[in-house]
Design a protein around this motif. Sequence first.
Motif, mmCIF file in Angstrom:
data_model
loop_
_atom_site.group_PDB
_atom_site.id
_atom_site.type_symbol
_atom_site.label_atom_id
_atom_site.label_comp_id
_atom_site.label_asym_id
_atom_site.label_seq_id
_atom_site.Cartn_x
_atom_site.Cartn_y
_atom_site.Cartn_z
ATOM 1 N N LYS A 1 -5.259 0.403 7.348
ATOM 2 C CA LYS A 1 -5.815 1.766 7.430
ATOM 3 C C LYS A 1 -5.101 1.970 8.469
ATOM 4 O O LYS A 1 -4.322 3.545 8.043
ATOM 5 C CB LYS A 1 -6.843 1.693 7.323
ATOM 6 C CG LYS A 1 -7.865 1.721 5.709
ATOM 7 C CD LYS A 1 -9.084 1.310 5.581
ATOM 8 C CE LYS A 1 -10.238 2.902 5.769
ATOM 9 N NZ LYS A 1 -11.435 2.509 5.820
ATOM 10 N N LEU B 1 -12.749 5.601 10.506
ATOM 11 C CA LEU B 1 -11.818 5.008 9.853
ATOM 12 C C LEU B 1 -13.168 4.786 8.542
ATOM 13 O O LEU B 1 -12.470 4.020 7.246
ATOM 14 C CB LEU B 1 -11.586 3.660 10.683
ATOM 15 C CG LEU B 1 -9.959 3.645 11.384
ATOM 16 C CD1 LEU B 1 -10.288 2.599 12.497
ATOM 17 C CD2 LEU B 1 -8.713 3.793 10.267
ATOM 18 N N LEU C 1 -8.892 5.933 1.357
ATOM 19 C CA LEU C 1 -7.157 5.544 1.817
ATOM 20 C C LEU C 1 -7.274 4.081 1.367
ATOM 21 O O LEU C 1 -6.863 3.245 0.756
ATOM 22 C CB LEU C 1 -7.072 5.791 2.762
ATOM 23 C CG LEU C 1 -5.765 4.829 4.214
ATOM 24 C CD1 LEU C 1 -4.817 5.228 3.581
ATOM 25 C CD2 LEU C 1 -5.810 4.724 5.342
ATOM 26 N N GLU C 2 -8.918 3.589 1.568
ATOM 27 C CA GLU C 2 -9.527 2.020 1.502
ATOM 28 C C GLU C 2 -8.937 1.840 0.400
ATOM 29 O O GLU C 2 -8.406 0.654 0.071
ATOM 30 C CB GLU C 2 -10.415 2.137 2.112
ATOM 31 C CG GLU C 2 -11.507 0.662 2.229
ATOM 32 C CD GLU C 2 -12.953 0.149 2.614
ATOM 33 O OE1 GLU C 2 -12.370 0.858 4.137
ATOM 34 O OE2 GLU C 2 -13.279 -0.705 2.304
ATOM 35 N N SER D 1 -2.664 5.619 8.092
ATOM 36 C CA SER D 1 -3.107 7.552 8.482
ATOM 37 C C SER D 1 -2.457 7.863 9.223
ATOM 38 O O SER D 1 -2.153 9.009 9.628
ATOM 39 C CB SER D 1 -4.925 6.606 9.045
ATOM 40 O OG SER D 1 -4.939 8.042 9.943
ATOM 41 N N VAL E 1 -5.302 1.040 -0.266
ATOM 42 C CA VAL E 1 -4.845 -0.746 -0.121
ATOM 43 C C VAL E 1 -5.528 -1.486 -0.646
ATOM 44 O O VAL E 1 -5.074 -2.548 -1.179
ATOM 45 C CB VAL E 1 -5.735 -1.033 1.726
ATOM 46 C CG1 VAL E 1 -5.768 -2.466 2.471
ATOM 47 C CG2 VAL E 1 -5.244 0.202 2.040
ATOM 48 N N THR F 1 1.046 -1.344 -0.162
ATOM 49 C CA THR F 1 0.167 -0.018 0.100
ATOM 50 C C THR F 1 0.901 1.093 0.126
ATOM 51 O O THR F 1 1.252 2.308 -0.672
ATOM 52 C CB THR F 1 -1.048 -0.254 0.917
ATOM 53 O OG1 THR F 1 -1.994 -1.365 1.522
ATOM 54 C CG2 THR F 1 -2.048 0.722 1.170
ATOM 55 N N TYR G 1 -8.224 -5.147 7.238
ATOM 56 C CA TYR G 1 -7.896 -4.086 6.107
ATOM 57 C C TYR G 1 -7.942 -2.470 7.390
ATOM 58 O O TYR G 1 -7.600 -1.828 7.031
ATOM 59 C CB TYR G 1 -9.213 -3.593 5.335
ATOM 60 C CG TYR G 1 -9.601 -3.830 4.297
ATOM 61 C CD1 TYR G 1 -8.843 -5.592 3.491
ATOM 62 C CD2 TYR G 1 -9.439 -2.632 3.258
ATOM 63 C CE1 TYR G 1 -9.270 -5.438 1.918
ATOM 64 C CE2 TYR G 1 -9.299 -3.457 2.164
ATOM 65 C CZ TYR G 1 -9.331 -4.509 1.795
ATOM 66 O OH TYR G 1 -9.272 -4.264 -0.230
#
Length: 495
Positions: free
Chosen positions: A441, A338, A344-345, A445, A348, A305, A437
Amino acid sequence: MSGEASGAAVAGGCGALCPGGGGYAADGGGRAAVPVRPPRLAGVRLPWLGHAVPFGRDPVAFLRGARERSGDVFSFTLLGRPVTFLCGRAAHEAVFRADESVLSPKEAYRFMTPVFGPGVAYDAEPAEMERQIGHLLPALTSRSLAAHARVMEEEVRRHIRAWGDSGEADLVETMNEITVAVATRCLLGQEVSERLGPELPRLFRDLESGIRLAGLLSPGVPLPAFRRRDRARAALGRALGEVISARRAARPPHEAPGPTPDMLTTLLAARTARGAPLDDETVVGLLIGMVFAGQHTSAILAAWTGALLLSHPRHLPAVLREQEETTRGADTLDIALLRRMQYLEHCVREAERLRPPLIVLIRKALRDFVHGAHLVPAGHLVMVSPAVSHRLPGIFRDPDRFDPGRYGPGREEHAAPYALIGFGGGRHRCVGTAFAYQQVKIIWSVLLRAYDLRLDGPGCPVPDYSTFIPGPHTPCPVRYRRRASPIATGPGGQR
Ligand code: HEM
């Protein structure tokens, strides 16, 4: 082995995706044609070795190249084992949903028994394995994930405390250290890290590096890597055994778990159908199995990532803007917050697609297995590859491009069933997906808000296929500089 359809299992439980209505190709006259064996790859000089050399060197390039030449279904040999490779959404569905008496993960993953221990997970009968997995689930509910989120954030922060204002860190090593700390606290329990301390990263690494191609043949052959794997398994088993005895003595089983409900607590509270506690060997095997299944895989997903995002910096402003908006005024990263980190997800997910940690998934055909026009004979290993399938242009537009936007509203390319299979699918789909996940994240973050990060080298790192779970080639240095004004006042701040 028959070359005929009679007696063969036709893509069991196959749904809408299966070609030919779940089995046979029809000839021009509408009659069902007899399914045939898949084409065999040519170019083998030593029949027993088969294609082990090019497969071992770069399995993804080998499978991609062979698919371009031979189509979505073909057979080849690996160290004396016949293998049939299948590719495409319909094939994934057929393989993932096949009955275990036809396509068996248990038989395919026998090489994992030295890690899990006898009678645990893949070494158990399918129904027993399902019960064992069921015992893990309370540690993966959203309530438990909320508690794990706190531990994950604490561990990332603890890690970067030693970083100072600027410097260089290895991306893969960093992700490994953070995920070892998280797996230890969330899965094994804090006492294990007190017992094994700094040895833990090496023990986890030895466990993982003991899984290699030769294990397909026999996990017991006397390779140094297998001896290291067995020593690591024994050391972890001993430490866990001591912790389990201490916990059983200190806390009666009916008592509520402590403030951080790790998976050990969950397993000690679990009961069999007859109301008995799980025996120590099962608890130890499941815990080590979970570390094996979830730690290094998460480290590698986290590393990719970062590697992909930092080598495509035009996506960074959107990610940082989202961080600013979602974390403003928050003290810690909770689940609701989150969930709002969608960009951001998507990054990933794009790492899962382009660089899935598990590049091949396998089953063993216990009976002839028919998929579409092909009959896979009993005895073959059946292989699907997330790394190959995720690059199919019919499913993902411009598939070699890093494009997190493909998961956004209006595109949602991952929504097609069995398109994205980095966490498997069907009855054995990964139970740790949300945990993984969430962890990745949280890592990014915290890091992105605290530091300005740059990959130290041109372009995106390439995968290292010398390991079972290929991460970016190491060393993979990243330069960091603390942000003059940390993003958002809450968790991104300098604490
Ligand atoms: C990035 C991280 C991870 C990846 C890429 C991953 C991938 C996978 C895949 C592909 C499978 C299916 C295997 C097959 O069908 O042959 C699987 C199964 C499984 N995973 Fe994960 N996994 C990850 C993290 C985790 C974590 C964190 C846990 C537990 C805490 C976990 C526990 C399991 C278990 C128990 C299974 C077996 C499920 C079953 O057979 O019913 N995984 N994983």
